[in-house]
Motif scaffolding. Sequence first.
Motif, PDB file in Angstrom:
ATOM      1  N   ALA A 196      46.339  43.112  44.296  1.00 14.60           N
ATOM      2  CA  ALA A 196      45.293  42.088  44.352  1.00 14.60           C
ATOM      3  C   ALA A 196      44.147  42.432  43.402  1.00 14.60           C
ATOM      4  CB  ALA A 196      44.771  41.977  45.785  1.00 14.60           C
ATOM      5  N   SER A 197      43.470  41.394  42.917  1.00 17.43           N
ATOM      6  CA  SER A 197      42.333  41.617  42.013  1.00 17.43           C
ATOM      7  C   SER A 197      41.016  41.405  42.751  1.00 17.43           C
ATOM      8  CB  SER A 197      42.450  40.707  40.793  1.00 17.43           C
ATOM      9  OG  SER A 197      42.760  39.408  41.185  1.00 17.43           O
ATOM     10  N   PRO A 198      39.929  42.011  42.240  1.00 20.88           N
ATOM     11  CA  PRO A 198      38.646  41.938  42.937  1.00 20.88           C
ATOM     12  C   PRO A 198      38.154  40.504  43.097  1.00 20.88           C
ATOM     13  CG  PRO A 198      38.583  43.662  41.287  1.00 20.88           C
ATOM     14  CD  PRO A 198      39.879  42.911  41.079  1.00 20.88           C
ATOM     15  N   VAL A 199      37.447  40.274  44.196  1.00 17.24           N
ATOM     16  CA  VAL A 199      36.751  39.001  44.421  1.00 17.24           C
ATOM     17  C   VAL A 199      35.493  39.008  43.561  1.00 17.24           C
ATOM     18  CG1 VAL A 199      35.447  37.658  46.131  1.00 17.24           C
ATOM     19  CG2 VAL A 199      37.629  38.729  46.768  1.00 17.24           C
ATOM     20  N   THR A 200      35.259  37.914  42.823  1.00 18.60           N
ATOM     21  CA  THR A 200      34.074  37.838  41.951  1.00 18.60           C
ATOM     22  C   THR A 200      33.101  36.753  42.411  1.00 18.60           C
ATOM     23  OG1 THR A 200      35.380  36.438  40.483  1.00 18.60           O
ATOM     24  CG2 THR A 200      35.218  38.756  39.896  1.00 18.60           C
ATOM     25  N   HIS A 201      33.583  35.749  43.146  1.00 16.36           N
ATOM     26  CA  HIS A 201      32.716  34.637  43.570  1.00 16.36           C
ATOM     27  C   HIS A 201      32.593  34.604  45.078  1.00 16.36           C
ATOM     28  CE1 HIS A 201      32.404  32.958  39.548  1.00 16.36           C
ATOM     29  NE2 HIS A 201      33.694  33.184  39.407  1.00 16.36           N
ATOM     30  N   PHE A 202      31.367  34.755  45.575  1.00 22.22           N
ATOM     31  CA  PHE A 202      31.118  34.702  47.014  1.00 22.22           C
ATOM     32  C   PHE A 202      30.634  33.295  47.352  1.00 22.22           C
ATOM     33  CE2 PHE A 202      31.833  39.106  48.140  1.00 22.22           C
ATOM     34  CZ  PHE A 202      31.817  39.714  46.894  1.00 22.22           C
ATOM     35  N   HIS A 222      35.706  41.498  61.669  1.00 26.30           N
ATOM     36  CA  HIS A 222      35.105  42.193  60.529  1.00 26.30           C
ATOM     37  C   HIS A 222      35.761  41.691  59.251  1.00 26.30           C
ATOM     38  CE1 HIS A 222      32.641  45.256  62.498  1.00 26.30           C
ATOM     39  NE2 HIS A 222      33.586  45.309  63.420  1.00 26.30           N
ATOM     40  N   VAL A 223      34.953  41.511  58.229  1.00 29.88           N
ATOM     41  CA  VAL A 223      35.443  41.034  56.933  1.00 29.88           C
ATOM     42  C   VAL A 223      35.116  42.103  55.903  1.00 29.88           C
ATOM     43  CG1 VAL A 223      35.207  39.227  55.190  1.00 29.88           C
ATOM     44  CG2 VAL A 223      34.981  38.662  57.634  1.00 29.88           C
ATOM     45  N   PHE A 224      36.111  42.494  55.098  1.00 25.46           N
ATOM     46  CA  PHE A 224      35.919  43.494  54.053  1.00 25.46           C
ATOM     47  C   PHE A 224      36.354  42.877  52.725  1.00 25.46           C
ATOM     48  CE2 PHE A 224      35.394  47.440  56.593  1.00 25.46           C
ATOM     49  CZ  PHE A 224      35.777  46.990  57.831  1.00 25.46           C
ATOM     50  N   VAL A 225      35.388  42.701  51.827  1.00 24.69           N
ATOM     51  CA  VAL A 225      35.686  42.188  50.496  1.00 24.69           C
ATOM     52  C   VAL A 225      35.543  43.351  49.505  1.00 24.69           C
ATOM     53  CG1 VAL A 225      35.063  40.495  48.741  1.00 24.69           C
ATOM     54  CG2 VAL A 225      34.791  39.924  51.164  1.00 24.69           C
ATOM     55  N   ASN A 226      36.508  43.480  48.604  1.00 20.06           N
ATOM     56  CA  ASN A 226      36.542  44.574  47.614  1.00 20.06           C
ATOM     57  C   ASN A 226      36.330  45.945  48.269  1.00 20.06           C
ATOM     58  OD1 ASN A 226      36.820  42.520  45.745  1.00 20.06           O
ATOM     59  ND2 ASN A 226      34.676  42.556  45.114  1.00 20.06           N
ATOM     60  N   PRO A 227      37.085  46.245  49.347  1.00 21.44           N
ATOM     61  CA  PRO A 227      36.863  47.499  50.058  1.00 21.44           C
ATOM     62  C   PRO A 227      37.366  48.709  49.276  1.00 21.44           C
ATOM     63  CG  PRO A 227      38.804  46.427  50.918  1.00 21.44           C
ATOM     64  CD  PRO A 227      38.188  45.470  49.936  1.00 21.44           C
ATOM     65  N   GLU A 228      36.658  49.832  49.445  1.00 23.80           N
ATOM     66  CA  GLU A 228      37.112  51.131  48.919  1.00 23.80           C
ATOM     67  C   GLU A 228      36.881  52.145  50.015  1.00 23.80           C
ATOM     68  OE1 GLU A 228      35.186  52.097  45.261  1.00 23.80           O
ATOM     69  OE2 GLU A 228      35.704  50.160  44.362  1.00 23.80           O
ATOM     70  N   PHE A 229      37.695  53.227  50.019  1.00 18.01           N
ATOM     71  CA  PHE A 229      37.415  54.255  51.021  1.00 18.01           C
ATOM     72  C   PHE A 229      37.618  55.633  50.442  1.00 18.01           C
ATOM     73  CE2 PHE A 229      41.525  56.043  52.331  1.00 18.01           C
ATOM     74  CZ  PHE A 229      42.430  55.088  51.878  1.00 18.01           C
ATOM     75  N   ASP A 278      30.511  41.917  52.564  1.00 14.27           N
ATOM     76  CA  ASP A 278      30.913  40.897  53.525  1.00 14.27           C
ATOM     77  C   ASP A 278      31.125  39.568  52.787  1.00 14.27           C
ATOM     78  OD1 ASP A 278      28.433  39.718  53.121  1.00 14.27           O
ATOM     79  OD2 ASP A 278      27.567  40.478  54.990  1.00 14.27           O
ATOM     80  N   GLN A 279      31.402  38.484  53.542  1.00 13.25           N
ATOM     81  CA  GLN A 279      31.740  37.205  52.890  1.00 13.25           C
ATOM     82  C   GLN A 279      30.548  36.566  52.182  1.00 13.25           C
ATOM     83  OE1 GLN A 279      31.637  37.849  56.165  1.00 13.25           O
ATOM     84  NE2 GLN A 279      31.928  35.992  57.358  1.00 13.25           N
ATOM     85  N   ARG A 280      29.336  37.101  52.416  1.00 11.48           N
ATOM     86  CA  ARG A 280      28.154  36.603  51.690  1.00 11.48           C
ATOM     87  C   ARG A 280      27.835  37.453  50.459  1.00 11.48           C
ATOM     88  NH1 ARG A 280      26.819  32.146  53.873  1.00 11.48           N
ATOM     89  NH2 ARG A 280      27.707  31.967  55.932  1.00 11.48           N
ATOM     90  N   GLY A 281      28.615  38.550  50.265  1.00 13.79           N
ATOM     91  CA  GLY A 281      28.376  39.408  49.105  1.00 13.79           C
ATOM     92  C   GLY A 281      27.464  40.582  49.396  1.00 13.79           C
ATOM     93  N   GLU A 282      27.077  40.720  50.660  1.00 13.78           N
ATOM     94  CA  GLU A 282      26.198  41.814  51.101  1.00 13.78           C
ATOM     95  C   GLU A 282      27.009  43.112  51.195  1.00 13.78           C
ATOM     96  OE1 GLU A 282      22.477  42.269  51.415  1.00 13.78           O
ATOM     97  OE2 GLU A 282      23.044  40.187  51.908  1.00 13.78           O
ATOM     98  N   ALA A 283      26.529  44.174  50.514  1.00 17.37           N
ATOM     99  CA  ALA A 283      27.248  45.457  50.549  1.00 17.37           C
ATOM    100  C   ALA A 283      26.976  46.177  51.869  1.00 17.37           C
ATOM    101  CB  ALA A 283      26.810  46.320  49.376  1.00 17.37           C
ATOM    102  N   PHE A 284      27.993  46.889  52.382  1.00 14.86           N
ATOM    103  CA  PHE A 284      27.800  47.724  53.571  1.00 14.86           C
ATOM    104  C   PHE A 284      28.731  48.923  53.509  1.00 14.86           C
ATOM    105  CE2 PHE A 284      31.681  46.785  55.962  1.00 14.86           C
ATOM    106  CZ  PHE A 284      32.090  45.581  55.414  1.00 14.86           C
ATOM    107  N   GLU A 285      28.429  49.923  54.326  1.00 13.12           N
ATOM    108  CA  GLU A 285      29.269  51.112  54.440  1.00 13.12           C
ATOM    109  C   GLU A 285      29.486  51.401  55.907  1.00 13.12           C
ATOM    110  OE1 GLU A 285      28.433  53.904  50.560  1.00 13.12           O
ATOM    111  OE2 GLU A 285      27.864  54.616  52.548  1.00 13.12           O
ATOM    112  N   LEU A 286      30.623  51.988  56.232  1.00 15.38           N
ATOM    113  CA  LEU A 286      30.818  52.460  57.604  1.00 15.38           C
ATOM    114  C   LEU A 286      31.783  53.623  57.613  1.00 15.38           C
ATOM    115  CD1 LEU A 286      33.798  51.389  58.779  1.00 15.38           C
ATOM    116  CD2 LEU A 286      32.589  49.258  58.931  1.00 15.38           C
ATOM    117  N   GLU A 287      31.685  54.418  58.679  1.00 16.33           N
ATOM    118  CA  GLU A 287      32.658  55.491  58.899  1.00 16.33           C
ATOM    119  C   GLU A 287      33.608  55.020  59.970  1.00 16.33           C
ATOM    120  OE1 GLU A 287      29.933  59.376  57.839  1.00 16.33           O
ATOM    121  OE2 GLU A 287      31.159  59.410  59.665  1.00 16.33           O
ATOM    122  N   ALA A 288      34.881  55.287  59.764  1.00 14.53           N
ATOM    123  CA  ALA A 288      35.882  54.823  60.718  1.00 14.53           C
ATOM    124  C   ALA A 288      36.796  55.966  61.117  1.00 14.53           C
ATOM    125  CB  ALA A 288      36.703  53.682  60.109  1.00 14.53           C
TER     126      ALA A 288
END
Length: 168
Positions: free
Chosen positions: A18-24, A71-78, A114-124
């Motif tokens: 899959a390719s990165p999401v560019t438009h929110f 939970h919604v993850f757009v362009n996730p990395e871990f 998230d789906q609005r383009g807001e960056a976040f981080e979490l530990e899982a």
Amino acid sequence: MALLPILEFPDPRLRKVASPVTHFDDRLRSLVANMLETMYHAEGIGLAATQVNVHKRLLVLDVSQEKDSPHVFVNPEFEVIEEELQDYQEGCLSVPGFFEDVSRPRAIRVSARDQRGEAFELEARGVLAVCIQHEIDHLDGKLFVDYLSPLKRRRIRGKLQKEQRKSA
Ligand code: QAP
Ligand code: CO
């Protein structure tokens, strides 16, 4: 909202990267709503866009008992924060009816939008860490059956192809 058809193993479209999401935009938010509806309807805990034949880096999940924590993850990395492996019995909406143990690192740090383009981080850790790694694998064209022995994978493929021929 709408239910989306889910691709099933061994469909070759599950192997696309899959390719990165560019438009929110509203189109993205409508896809997210439809993926959540599809996941809940199928009684899944996670769904990647790849599974609904959309090859964008996007996944949804809800590992809560009450099914009230989407939970919604757009362009996730871990990154792995605890290398120690944990075994977990995984399934997949694209491999219906099969559950097998897979070992993965037990704790990760995830960064995404998230789906609005807001960056976040979490530990899982625990099932959340399993689910995020499983869903990010989908975005890279990987399935949990790839971690099984060739014999088990072949058996699963044979049984699913037989099912698919019956319903085609
Ligand atoms: C991935 O999988 C996962 O075969 C999400 O008949 C699974 O939601 C992460 C499902 C386990 C962590 C642990 C599968 C539902 C759902 C089936 C799913 C089925 C009905 C799989
Ligand atoms: Co899956």
